[in-house]
Design an enzyme around this catalytic site. Sequence first.
Site, mmCIF file in Angstrom:
data_model
loop_
_atom_site.group_PDB
_atom_site.id
_atom_site.type_symbol
_atom_site.label_atom_id
_atom_site.label_comp_id
_atom_site.label_asym_id
_atom_site.label_seq_id
_atom_site.Cartn_x
_atom_site.Cartn_y
_atom_site.Cartn_z
ATOM 1 N N HIS A 87 12.000 -0.358 29.663
ATOM 2 C CA HIS A 87 13.216 -0.624 28.875
ATOM 3 C C HIS A 87 14.299 -1.206 29.778
ATOM 4 O O HIS A 87 14.931 -2.213 29.454
ATOM 5 C CB HIS A 87 13.706 0.679 28.225
ATOM 6 N N ASN A 88 14.518 -0.573 30.936
ATOM 7 C CA ASN A 88 15.569 -1.039 31.837
ATOM 8 C C ASN A 88 15.241 -2.412 32.420
ATOM 9 O O ASN A 88 16.131 -3.242 32.604
ATOM 10 C CB ASN A 88 15.783 -0.027 32.964
ATOM 11 N N LYS B 27 10.922 4.167 29.824
ATOM 12 C CA LYS B 27 12.353 3.977 30.113
ATOM 13 C C LYS B 27 12.523 2.940 31.231
ATOM 14 O O LYS B 27 13.435 2.117 31.200
ATOM 15 C CB LYS B 27 12.982 5.313 30.524
ATOM 16 N N SER C 142 18.487 6.720 26.808
ATOM 17 C CA SER C 142 19.231 5.470 26.916
ATOM 18 C C SER C 142 20.341 5.425 25.881
ATOM 19 O O SER C 142 20.213 5.963 24.791
ATOM 20 C CB SER C 142 18.311 4.269 26.732
ATOM 21 N N GLU D 169 16.034 -4.837 29.830
ATOM 22 C CA GLU D 169 17.504 -4.925 29.800
ATOM 23 C C GLU D 169 17.998 -5.916 30.864
ATOM 24 O O GLU D 169 18.873 -6.746 30.595
ATOM 25 C CB GLU D 169 18.070 -3.527 30.061
#
Length: 493
Positions: free
Chosen positions: A190-191, A187, A133, A194
Amino acid sequence: MSSQEAVGDIGLIGLAVMGQNLILNMNDKGFKVVAFNRTVSKVDHFLENEAKGTNVIGAHSIEELCKKLKRPRKIILLVKAGPAVDDFIKQLEPFLEKGDIIIDGGNSHYPDSNRRMDELEKKGLLFVGSGVSGGEEGARYGPSLMPGGSDAAWPAIKEIFQKTAAQTDGEPCCDWVGQAGSGHYVKMVHNGIEYGDMQLICEAYHIMKAILGMEESEIADVFERWNKGVLDSFLIEITRDILRYNDKDGKPLVTKILDAAGQKGTGKWTAINALDLGQPVTLIGEAVFARCLSSLKAERVRASKVLGGPQIAPFEGDKKQFIDDLEQALYASKIISYSQGFMLMREAAKEYNWKLNYAGIALMWRGGCIIRSVFLGDITNAFRKNQNLENLLFDDFFNKAIHKAQPGWRRIIAQAAISGIPTPAFATALSFFDGYRTAQLPASLLQAQRDYFGAHTYRRLPESATDEFPADKDIHTNWTGRGGNVSASTYLA
């Protein structure tokens, strides 16, 4: 093959911008990188231009790439997620030997990484699925790296990964996440977070614009101020810059952009996985749905002409207090979003039998990545204090923060509702908080309804249990006198 040929520390396949930037980053850190691309002419172009004067080595075939790598060979794939990854793995296999490592650095879905690790380990090869990222700039100067997969691979790649990653307070934003597809899973979360962060910021912008009647330049000043406090983060920083960016006619460019959001699917994957695991990750879900609603632009324009709502009167209250309340609402909602994200990862670790390092995950996100913020340092501290922390809201720091934020948070959501301003992320965050802190929810009635119409059974509260109806027994009641006493299967979320 002479030993002199094998000089590369690591290989990388895929010379799009991310691949090129990651190679140059690793080169800067003193590693010899062997570069290959499906369109071989790109290799020579890269060596003659961006990589000119570096120690980067070109390869013109998969075989040549493998020959030029020291053992155990370490090869990063930065290609489009999906069939391309499997295709390159198949091409690599004939030229690899036991203990060699294939690293997928693309945005792969974690079940694919689970499968790839199983398949490769059966052949004696090691697999790592790593979240990357930070976008193009992160890849060039220090991304957040989230590697997981074959545990035996970590010692061989640790130095390269940790030196290449962003560094925050002297610590690398990279640590071993866990087994199988856990790196890509983290990940994915995480997204998803986000998505939530971006939606919350957009709602704060909408509130200032619609309720307070503020111009973009003034809103940018608020974001600049917020970026010096508890909300200090990459996304707040770029929001300030976006709001100050004017088009050629001097008007803010953001006001000319079509309000229909796109998405690549990682937020949706997170929401679907949360449903599969029975975890109430409501804020990410609402952020995904908000993008879906925004994409119905033509329909919304038609609806705006036939569906009325409150007229927003000019704001006559204490503007400074309102903006302070909004900062607290954004902070509290963010705490909820991250609490939900870590709840989801904790449940995934149980479900998939992973050992996840939660303090390490927060540290990986502390720098280099899109959600990087000061706030993540506080999450790192919380899990370092108690690695078995059940929920961030039980940590003293976050417990105090959310209680301090609560009055302003409630005032903002109430005012938005009265004014007819949609706040799906703010509102769902508060609803989750109120639900989570409620010892007795109305799901008792829901269970009675399910048992009434479908004989799905229910359980008694421990304090109302009897010898006939113990608390640990599934009970069906013949509510109407006509339903009989046969119960259906019990389904628990």
